[in-house]
Motif scaffolding. Structure first.
Motif, PDB file in Angstrom:
ATOM      1  N   UNK A 128      59.909  -2.267  66.087  1.00  0.00           N
ATOM      2  CA  UNK A 128      59.029  -1.114  65.978  1.00  0.00           C
ATOM      3  C   UNK A 128      58.167  -1.099  64.734  1.00  0.00           C
ATOM      4  N   UNK A 129      57.637  -2.271  64.319  1.00  0.00           N
ATOM      5  CA  UNK A 129      56.811  -2.408  63.107  1.00  0.00           C
ATOM      6  C   UNK A 129      57.543  -1.878  61.880  1.00  0.00           C
ATOM      7  N   UNK A 130      58.866  -2.018  61.888  1.00  0.00           N
ATOM      8  CA  UNK A 130      59.669  -1.482  60.800  1.00  0.00           C
ATOM      9  C   UNK A 130      59.403  -2.157  59.480  1.00  0.00           C
ATOM     10  N   UNK A 131      59.073  -3.466  59.502  1.00  0.00           N
ATOM     11  CA  UNK A 131      58.855  -4.177  58.238  1.00  0.00           C
ATOM     12  C   UNK A 131      57.612  -3.669  57.517  1.00  0.00           C
ATOM     13  N   UNK A 132      56.541  -3.385  58.285  1.00  0.00           N
ATOM     14  CA  UNK A 132      55.323  -2.866  57.654  1.00  0.00           C
ATOM     15  C   UNK A 132      55.574  -1.497  57.037  1.00  0.00           C
ATOM     16  N   UNK A 133      56.337  -0.657  57.745  1.00  0.00           N
ATOM     17  CA  UNK A 133      56.633   0.685  57.234  1.00  0.00           C
ATOM     18  C   UNK A 133      57.418   0.588  55.931  1.00  0.00           C
ATOM     19  N   UNK A 134      58.428  -0.266  55.915  1.00  0.00           N
ATOM     20  CA  UNK A 134      59.271  -0.379  54.724  1.00  0.00           C
ATOM     21  C   UNK A 134      58.508  -1.047  53.587  1.00  0.00           C
ATOM     22  N   UNK A 135      57.591  -1.966  53.908  1.00  0.00           N
ATOM     23  CA  UNK A 135      56.791  -2.609  52.853  1.00  0.00           C
ATOM     24  C   UNK A 135      55.889  -1.590  52.159  1.00  0.00           C
ATOM     25  N   UNK A 136      55.308  -0.654  52.914  1.00  0.00           N
ATOM     26  CA  UNK A 136      54.482   0.384  52.311  1.00  0.00           C
ATOM     27  C   UNK A 136      55.338   1.317  51.452  1.00  0.00           C
ATOM     28  N   UNK A 137      56.528   1.642  51.925  1.00  0.00           N
ATOM     29  CA  UNK A 137      57.396   2.536  51.162  1.00  0.00           C
ATOM     30  C   UNK A 137      57.866   1.886  49.865  1.00  0.00           C
ATOM     31  N   UNK A 138      57.926   0.558  49.827  1.00  0.00           N
ATOM     32  CA  UNK A 138      58.312  -0.136  48.589  1.00  0.00           C
ATOM     33  C   UNK A 138      57.277   0.046  47.492  1.00  0.00           C
ATOM     34  N   UNK A 139      56.018   0.244  47.876  1.00  0.00           N
ATOM     35  CA  UNK A 139      54.966   0.415  46.881  1.00  0.00           C
ATOM     36  C   UNK A 139      54.820   1.857  46.426  1.00  0.00           C
ATOM     37  N   UNK A 140      55.660   2.756  46.918  1.00  0.00           N
ATOM     38  CA  UNK A 140      55.574   4.170  46.550  1.00  0.00           C
ATOM     39  C   UNK A 140      56.408   4.445  45.306  1.00  0.00           C
ATOM     40  N   UNK A 141      56.149   5.619  44.717  1.00  0.00           N
ATOM     41  CA  UNK A 141      56.920   6.041  43.549  1.00  0.00           C
ATOM     42  C   UNK A 141      58.234   6.691  43.972  1.00  0.00           C
ATOM     43  N   UNK A 142      58.200   7.563  44.969  1.00  0.00           N
ATOM     44  CA  UNK A 142      59.420   8.145  45.529  1.00  0.00           C
ATOM     45  C   UNK A 142      59.295   8.172  47.042  1.00  0.00           C
ATOM     46  N   UNK A 308      47.364  11.708  32.886  1.00  0.00           N
ATOM     47  CA  UNK A 308      48.679  11.782  33.536  1.00  0.00           C
ATOM     48  C   UNK A 308      49.411  10.470  33.316  1.00  0.00           C
ATOM     49  N   UNK A 309      50.590  10.556  32.701  1.00  0.00           N
ATOM     50  CA  UNK A 309      51.440   9.396  32.436  1.00  0.00           C
ATOM     51  C   UNK A 309      52.742   9.546  33.205  1.00  0.00           C
ATOM     52  N   UNK A 310      53.445   8.449  33.386  1.00  0.00           N
ATOM     53  CA  UNK A 310      54.779   8.492  33.999  1.00  0.00           C
ATOM     54  C   UNK A 310      55.570   7.287  33.520  1.00  0.00           C
ATOM     55  N   UNK A 311      56.894   7.423  33.536  1.00  0.00           N
ATOM     56  CA  UNK A 311      57.759   6.333  33.080  1.00  0.00           C
ATOM     57  C   UNK A 311      57.669   5.131  34.005  1.00  0.00           C
ATOM     58  N   UNK A 312      57.408   5.348  35.296  1.00  0.00           N
ATOM     59  CA  UNK A 312      57.329   4.248  36.254  1.00  0.00           C
ATOM     60  C   UNK A 312      56.003   3.513  36.178  1.00  0.00           C
TER      61      UNK A 312
END
Length: 400
Positions: A128-142, A308-312
């Motif tokens: 179900x295109x799960x790898x693309x979904x998880x790859x995008x979520x890896x580039x997120x902050x939360x 705007x700064x952040x630790x990440x």
């Protein structure tokens, strides 16, 4: 036999193996084999030209949040309510087939919210295109894991298992294990405390499974076998996750109270627009964004557009603040004046290593450029006269 079949075969062997003192070394080797195979599963196939079809969108704003969940749990409706961006929502599953971005304007910042297609069990293997979904979520902050409050608690465990299979660690910190490969010298195993989950023999077997025969390992906490494998792999990402339980208007008040008391969880209702402001506040707290306002010398602070700064994303010190404005600014800084919660008194003279906090006001004092380039005081440290005596201009004789 493919990689997926080999993973399932090893998982079946682990399931039928009894867990005791005699089998812990065997189970540790099996876990290392599964981790290696899953890393191979994420690598692009050999001979493939370019990147495959995906729905990665350009980063925008001061932070990025990804919506992950099963189909028909209310992700598109939540995106529409928080950002105003229209995302098609219907009563059937898999309404959203691509990544739809939206912008949340909150506390003078812009936060990018991504509505991703629903993932199903087996998404880490490509279903179900799960790898693309998880790859995008890896580039997120939360990550916002949207769950249906009226369904069983097993959905949360399935999603967590799928994300951990591809190297995402939710609401965990990196293990305190020092690991460094060496060219010679064998394996050096040390620990600063008594270990209960792993010993030297098991560590050697896991390293040999990765064909590592010269390394230095130091345990600073009572870590498990999985923690050691994560450190050896080196491609794990540790992210914060908020569990959002939607559709609380169809369950009883006792269930709502139980779900809201779980750690890192919040209950909402998109249908009745309940508790959405609390969700934004919890998301802001988890992202840890720091707004810093600039103050020109002799003028009022500029409260219109903060830095705007952040630790990440780089850090929250004065040096990071200067680099955010311009890379060459750090060399010209003499000192900075800080007003706000991070200052002991107003204003406080600070250096580049001073940590800034939310809503601080900063004024940068730059070094003065000397025109003559000489030393301090009344006298010059060097002369502009020619080096040779013959090249000097002769003064006119004195009148007598």
């Amino acid at each position: 036999m493919g990689i997926v079949e080999r993973i399932k075969e090893i998982e079946a062997e682990m399931a039928r193996t009894q867990k005791n003192k005699a089998t812990e070394y065997h189970l540790g080797q099996l876990k290392a084999k599964i981790a290696k195979l899953r890393t191979q599963l994420l690598e692009p196939p050999k001979g493939s030209s370019g990147a495959g079809e995906g729905f990665e969108v350009t980063k925008y704003g001061h932070g990025r949040v990804a919506l992950i969940g099963f189909p028909s749990v209310g992700k598109s409706t939540l995106l529409t309510m928080l950002t105003g961006t229209h995302s098609e929502a219907a009563s059937y599953e898999f309404t959203t087939l691509t990544c739809i971005p939206g912008i949340i304007h909150y506390n003078d910042t812009k936060i990018q919210l991504l509505d991703l297609p629903g993932i199903i069990e087996g998404a880490s293997e490509g279903k179900g295109r799960g790898r693309q979904v998880i790859a995008v979520s890896k580039s997120s902050d939360i990550v916002l894991m949207v769950l249906d409050a009226s369904k069983s608690e097993g959905h949360r465990q399935i999603l967590t298992r799928e994300l951990e299979a591809v190297g995402l660690r939710l609401n965990k910190r990196p293990p305190q294990i020092y690991f460094k490969k060496k060219k010679t010298g064998g394996i050096s195993f040390n620990s600063t405390l008594h270990l209960t989950h792993i010993d030297e023999k098991l560590c050697y077997q896991i390293l040999h499974e990765y064909k590592i025969h010269n390394a230095e390992v130091l345990f600073r906490e009572d870590a498990t076998v999985d923690d050691l494998i994560d450190v050896i792999e080196g491609n794990r990402k540790y992210m914060k996750c908020i569990y959002v339980y939607n559709k609380i208007d169809v369950v009883g008040i006792d269930d709502v109270d139980r779900l809201s008391r779980q750690p890192n969880s919040i209950v909402i209702s998109c249908n009745l627009k309940l508790n959405l402001d609390r969700l934004l506040a919890k998301m802001w707290e988890a992202m840890g964004l720091v707004r810093v306002y600039t103050k020109p010398q002799g003028q009022q602070p500029d409260f219109a557009e903060p830095v705007v700064l952040s630790a990440d994303r780089g850090g929250c010190t004065v040096e990071d603040f200067c680099n955010h404005i311009h890379r060459s600014l750090v060399k010209d800084v003499k000192y900075v004046l800080v007003w706000g919660t991070s200052a002991r008194h107003y204003p406080q003279h600070c250096g580049l290593s001073h940590p800034l906090q939310d809503e601080d006001v900063v004024q940068i004092v730059k070094k003065k450029e000397r025109e003559d380039g000489g030393g301090k005081g009344r006298f010059k440290s060097h002369s502009n006269a020619p080096v040779r005596i013959s090249d000097r201009e002769k003064k006119a004789p004195l009148k007598t």
